[in-house]
Design a protein around this motif. Sequence first.
Motif, mmCIF file in Angstrom:
data_model
loop_
_atom_site.group_PDB
_atom_site.id
_atom_site.type_symbol
_atom_site.label_atom_id
_atom_site.label_comp_id
_atom_site.label_asym_id
_atom_site.label_seq_id
_atom_site.Cartn_x
_atom_site.Cartn_y
_atom_site.Cartn_z
ATOM 1 N N GLU A 74 0.824 -1.211 0.000
ATOM 2 C CA GLU A 74 0.000 0.000 0.000
ATOM 3 C C GLU A 74 0.858 1.262 0.000
ATOM 4 O O GLU A 74 0.599 2.207 -0.763
ATOM 5 C CB GLU A 74 -0.931 0.004 1.212
ATOM 6 N N THR A 75 1.887 1.289 0.847
ATOM 7 C CA THR A 75 2.744 2.486 0.902
ATOM 8 C C THR A 75 3.548 2.641 -0.391
ATOM 9 O O THR A 75 3.791 3.758 -0.848
ATOM 10 C CB THR A 75 3.702 2.422 2.099
ATOM 11 N N LEU A 76 3.922 1.528 -1.009
ATOM 12 C CA LEU A 76 4.623 1.590 -2.290
ATOM 13 C C LEU A 76 3.695 2.147 -3.359
ATOM 14 O O LEU A 76 4.096 3.007 -4.158
ATOM 15 C CB LEU A 76 5.127 0.205 -2.699
ATOM 16 N N ASN A 77 2.463 1.675 -3.364
ATOM 17 C CA ASN A 77 1.492 2.160 -4.353
ATOM 18 C C ASN A 77 1.274 3.663 -4.205
ATOM 19 O O ASN A 77 1.225 4.402 -5.203
ATOM 20 C CB ASN A 77 0.173 1.407 -4.191
ATOM 21 N N ASN A 78 1.190 4.147 -2.959
ATOM 22 C CA ASN A 78 0.998 5.578 -2.731
ATOM 23 C C ASN A 78 2.209 6.371 -3.219
ATOM 24 O O ASN A 78 2.061 7.451 -3.810
ATOM 25 C CB ASN A 78 0.767 5.845 -1.245
ATOM 26 N N ALA A 79 3.392 5.835 -2.966
ATOM 27 C CA ALA A 79 4.612 6.522 -3.407
ATOM 28 C C ALA A 79 4.669 6.602 -4.935
ATOM 29 O O ALA A 79 5.036 7.635 -5.502
ATOM 30 C CB ALA A 79 5.833 5.797 -2.868
ATOM 31 N N LEU A 80 4.301 5.519 -5.594
ATOM 32 C CA LEU A 80 4.319 5.501 -7.056
ATOM 33 C C LEU A 80 3.295 6.482 -7.630
ATOM 34 O O LEU A 80 3.567 7.193 -8.605
ATOM 35 C CB LEU A 80 4.039 4.081 -7.574
ATOM 36 N N LYS A 81 2.111 6.534 -7.022
ATOM 37 C CA LYS A 81 1.078 7.472 -7.480
ATOM 38 C C LYS A 81 1.526 8.922 -7.299
ATOM 39 O O LYS A 81 1.104 9.805 -8.050
ATOM 40 C CB LYS A 81 -0.227 7.224 -6.720
ATOM 41 N N ALA A 82 2.401 9.130 -6.298
ATOM 42 C CA ALA A 82 2.916 10.488 -6.054
ATOM 43 C C ALA A 82 4.079 10.828 -6.979
ATOM 44 O O ALA A 82 4.641 11.924 -6.880
ATOM 45 C CB ALA A 82 3.335 10.616 -4.592
#
Length: 381
Positions: free
Chosen positions: A291-299
Amino acid sequence: MTFSLTNFSIHDFLSQHWQKKPAVFRHVFSPFVDPLDENDLAGIAMEEEADSRMVIQDAHGWHVEHGPFTETDFGELCRDKWTLLVQGVDKYLPDADALMEAFNFIPYWRMDDLMVSFASPGGGVGPHLDQYDVFLVQGKGKRRWQVGKPGEHIAQYPHPDLKQIQPFAAVMDVVLAPGDMLYIPPNWPHNGVAVDECMTYSVGFRAPDQAQIVQSLPEIFATASDTAIRYTDPALTAQSHPSLVSSTALLTLKSLLMDVLNGDQWQQAMLRLLSDQQLPESFPATLYQPETLNNALKAGAIFQRVPGCRPLFTPTNNSSIFTFFVNGELFTASRACESSVLAILSGEWVTSECISKCENKFALLEIVSTLINKGYWELHE
């Protein structure tokens, strides 16, 4: 920084030169931009984990000093005809790793590392043989190379840590300028001497010998010794002498070994061995969850392989699981993620768009977060 071979046919090279005969290629990197300079190289040679050495030739003969070095060392050793050599520079600098990638028409498992040398005029390591293929890419400055024919070349040791061979008759005598490249197959004698201050990039390869291949065998039973099949002989009969080991017994023992070599366990053990690059440890400050990786990628975050990392895989009959290896470790992924994982293994950046192309996005995020947390992928700066 990227490097692309020009004026170079991969097909012609592999069919006419690879492991057959040496060749000079002019202006294959044009213009060539050095991925580092002598100061950068000296900085790496000062690192504790770096494999570095200096070879000096003066009026008293040959001398060898091993790193790590200090600034004081350089002041004392950079005299007469000297060369600084550092192994595995591709593991430290992304731009050096990019130079290795220009040669990825040779499989990753055959690649070894990028050795970089800086030499003063007249500097070199003397005439010698290598047991591996090597591309010698010339950076700044010029270097003269002489290459002889394979044969019975007599070894000599002008210093205990410096193996050379006696002078040989050259069949090739060339001077390389920036962007030129010399390919030398195994066991062809060669000698390189700096014409002026110069940087040379040695793209080295490896070819495991039988002794190294045997090292994969203990790995098979390291975690599951109960899978080992023990020798049995229910048809044993009385023999003529108690010291005799019958040919039948030896054949049975050999068949036990062959059964191991023909099994999937040996294949996995071999790939662990081939993929083990002894990469420098480099872990993220904060571990990632999917989840935190996905958020970082979206950012907008982008992740990439760490320098020098070259993953491996081989086809299997498993219809549901895709298996690959990084730095001696085995990883598995769903076949639904296979095409995305293959793209990432080949060096494609991990982006939000990359994840969105996968059928099973969460599974891919799990794989990538694991690779990041292991220190094999890192945030692209």
